[in-house]
Design an enzyme around this catalytic site. Structure first.
Site, PDB file in Angstrom:
ATOM      1  N   LYS B  79      37.612  35.999  54.404  1.00  0.00           N
ATOM      2  CA  LYS B  79      37.430  35.321  53.119  1.00  0.00           C
ATOM      3  C   LYS B  79      37.063  33.859  53.363  1.00  0.00           C
ATOM      4  O   LYS B  79      37.654  33.209  54.232  1.00  0.00           O
ATOM      5  CB  LYS B  79      38.727  35.441  52.313  1.00  0.00           C
ATOM      6  CG  LYS B  79      38.630  34.946  50.877  1.00  0.00           C
ATOM      7  CD  LYS B  79      39.953  35.176  50.135  1.00  0.00           C
ATOM      8  CE  LYS B  79      39.884  34.732  48.689  1.00  0.00           C
ATOM      9  NZ  LYS B  79      41.166  34.934  47.971  1.00  0.00           N
ATOM     10  N   SER B 154      40.794  37.346  43.533  1.00  0.00           N
ATOM     11  CA  SER B 154      39.691  36.551  44.017  1.00  0.00           C
ATOM     12  C   SER B 154      39.087  37.017  45.337  1.00  0.00           C
ATOM     13  O   SER B 154      37.976  36.624  45.672  1.00  0.00           O
ATOM     14  CB  SER B 154      40.142  35.098  44.157  1.00  0.00           C
ATOM     15  OG  SER B 154      41.061  34.973  45.220  1.00  0.00           O
ATOM     16  N   SER B 178      45.412  38.279  44.329  1.00  0.00           N
ATOM     17  CA  SER B 178      44.030  38.192  44.813  1.00  0.00           C
ATOM     18  C   SER B 178      43.682  39.072  46.004  1.00  0.00           C
ATOM     19  O   SER B 178      42.515  39.191  46.362  1.00  0.00           O
ATOM     20  CB  SER B 178      43.689  36.737  45.166  1.00  0.00           C
ATOM     21  OG  SER B 178      43.428  36.007  43.993  1.00  0.00           O
TER      22      SER B 178
END
Lengths: 95, 490
Positions: B79, B154, B178
């Site tokens: 990420k 997210s 997330s």
């Protein structure tokens, strides 16, 4: 709770954000909705309840006071929008 | 044999160990796969193909010396808010579009030492603020199961990349769901560890008392392998906890007969759970029953206050954390500032997207003079009550079974103009972050439209093992995790 555009402008100044007039109204409405929603918390009696600021109960964490190498100064300033000889360059602060 | 890019981490490891494939072959297969499907999915912000190949070559050399560990030569996606030395780390924000960290996050140091190969940095909601990955400044990632739907957020890039076989596994971060929510929406496994289990050093901060890094994986074994690699105390993160880390993979095969699973009354009764999700969760409960688990009804009475408490605490912390983006030390600076104040304000307004600005405003308001007690302090007290709910529940059950999200993945654009509606969809995941407990999301069924639905297992502090073991036994008893989204083969 309703929040006025003047209050939104004040908070924006505190947060160092420039919000244009069209956005002020939209943000006032959106923040008002969210604040109305979060006021459901007031239904709860929390008198005497300790606040939690951290999920895990950790007190002060110390390490031995021994110097270790830190980031190279030029590496530390390499991402700066403007830098010179390992210094950050900013607009003039004092007229 | 399935294509190399379709392998799990443990399947690829077995082939590498037997020298049936090389790490370079495996990495090339994944990079080819990324090239083929990235135009459909848009999961990656930066693809590090050159570095990946040279890391794979190094892995092959290590293997030829007999040095092979579970992640040696395994292609992983990261990420884009985890700092990677020499590889730009954008947080999907214009603010950090050209930021190249001079150091590695602790988890990257660990993955590199474990011989893993990074294929690139994946998309997310800007600064991890969002539940759909639509708040990225760069691109909208699509759900591999239905390209018109969001992958969740997210960590939507991480989840979509794992689901579409654009990596073998990924790291994400979870501040309010997330990791778990996108894992559920994309039909993969996701684990948010206990707060303090994994070092946050080098994780770009959103809400420091809630953030945790964790794995997204194709199956439970892979999630356990990744947890084995990234867990543990780190002197550079004073909030990481110095506590022994079990061998998660070794613990997977433990029996779960007699395990007590709590079903929260409040979650069951919650309005807004779609029939698709309820059916899948009920089905999962039946599987656990057949495995010998027993069920007990529990109560988490403060559940209904979690969203309100979270959306005061997280923005308050974010408002403080994001004060550092001032156009001075790194990141974006607005052109031709007339002075320091003008530079701060225009830099931040042009550098941050609308959701990030909204949360900074909310957090600044909640902490401002006259409102601190009414908002931030009140929310922090409610946080205590939420944690106590869980402490009480874990006296009578070992783990909790709950939904991850009220609905399967929603269409792109559906919630983007209504921030409150988007926040309310986080109802089942936020509590774990507020309390600090671990939560795991694993595929447990499909909606009528064929969209994946995940179940959430919540565990006691530092008891990731029981979550992984229970989910592993579930996985062994079902074939849900084997179903893949239909994407063009190549």
């Amino acid at each position: 709770m309703k929040i006025s555009t003047q209050e939104v402008a004040h908070v924006a100044r505190l947060a160092r954000l420039t919000i244009d007039d069209a956005q002020l109204d939209l943000l006032a409405a959106q923040l008002g909705d969210i604040l109305t929603y979060v006021e459901t918390l007031n239904r709860l009696d929390t008198s005497g309840v300790e606040p939690t600021s951290h999920a895990v109960d950790i007190c002060n964490v110390f390490r031995a006071d021994e110097p270790v190498a830190s980031l190279d100064r030029n590496a530390a300033t390499a991402n700066a929008p403007e830098a010179l000889d390992g210094n950050f360059i900013v607009p003039k602060v004092i007229e | 044999m399935k294509p190399l890019y379709g392998m799990t981490i443990h399947e690829a490891h077995d082939l590498l160990k037997k020298r049936e494939i090389s790490a370079v072959e495996l990495t090339r297969a994944v990079l080819d796969r990324i090239n083929a499907v990235e135009p459909l999915i848009d999961a990656y912000i930066t693809i590090t193909a050159g570095q990946a190949i040279s890391d794979a070559e190094a892995a092959d050399q290590a293997i030829s010396r007999g040095d092979i560990r579970p992640l040696t030569g395994i292609p992983l996606a990261v990420k884009d808010l985890i700092c990677t030395r020499g590889v730009r780390t954008t947080c999907a924000s214009k603010m950090l579009e050209n930021f190249t960290p001079p150091y590695d996050a602790a988890v990257m140091t660990k993955l590199n030492a474990a011989g893993a190969v990074m294929t690139g940095k994946v998309n997310m909601d800007e600064f991890a603020m969002g539940s759909s990955t639509e708040n990225s400044a760069f691109k909208i990632t699509r759900n591999p199961w239905d390209l018109n739907r969001v992958p969740g957020g997210s960590s939507g890039g991480s989840a979509a990349a794992v689901a579409a076989d654009m990596c073998l596994g990924a790291l994400g971060s979870d501040t309010g769901g997330s990791i778990r929510q996108p894992a559920s929406h994309c039909g993969v496994v996701g684990l948010k560890p206990t707060y303090g289990r994994v070092s946050r050093f080098g994780l770009v901060a959103f809400a420091s008392s809630l953030d945790q890094i964790g794995p997204l994986a194709k199956d439970i074994t892979d999630a356990a392998i990744l947890m084995d690699a990234v867990s543990g105390h780190d002197p550079k993160d004073a909030t990481s906890v110095n506590r022994e880390v079990p061998d998660y993979v070794a613990g997977l095969t433990r029996d779960i007969k007699g395990l007590t699973i709590g079903i929260p009354r409040e979650y069951h009764a919650s309005e807004g759970i779609s029939p698709d999700v309820q059916t899948a969760i009920d089905g999962a409960a039946d599987v656990f029953k057949n495995l010998g688990a027993q069920f007990v009804e529990i109560s988490l009475p403060h559940t209904q206050y979690a969203v309100a408490a979270y959306y005061l605490i997280a923005p308050a912390e974010a408002g403080s954390n994001l004060a550092r983006y001032d156009g001075v030390k790194y990141g974006f600076r607005a052109a031709d500032p007339s002075g320091l104040m003008d530079m701060y304000c225009r830099t931040r307004s042009a550098g941050f997207g609308p959701e990030v600005q909204r949360r900074i405003m909310l957090g600044t308001y909640a902490l401002s003079a006259g409102y601190y007690d009414a908002y931030y302090k009140k929310a922090s007290q409610v946080r205590t009550l939420i944690r106590r709910d869980f402490e009480k529940a874990f006296k009578i059950c070992d783990i909790i079974l709950a939904p991850v999200a009220p609905t399967p993945a929603f269409p792109i654009g559906q919630n983007i103009d209504d921030p409150l509606a988007m926040y309310l969809s986080d109802i089942f995941t936020l509590s774990a972050n507020l309390a600090g407990i671990p939560g795991l999301s694993a595929p447990c069924g499909f909606s009528k439209d064929g969209l994946p639905v995940g179940m959430q297992l919540l565990g006691n502090f530092f008891d990731e093992q029981t979550l992984l073991t229970a989910a592993f036994q579930f996985e062994q008893a079902t074939d849900i995790h084997l179903k893949k989204p239909q994407l063009p083969a190549h």
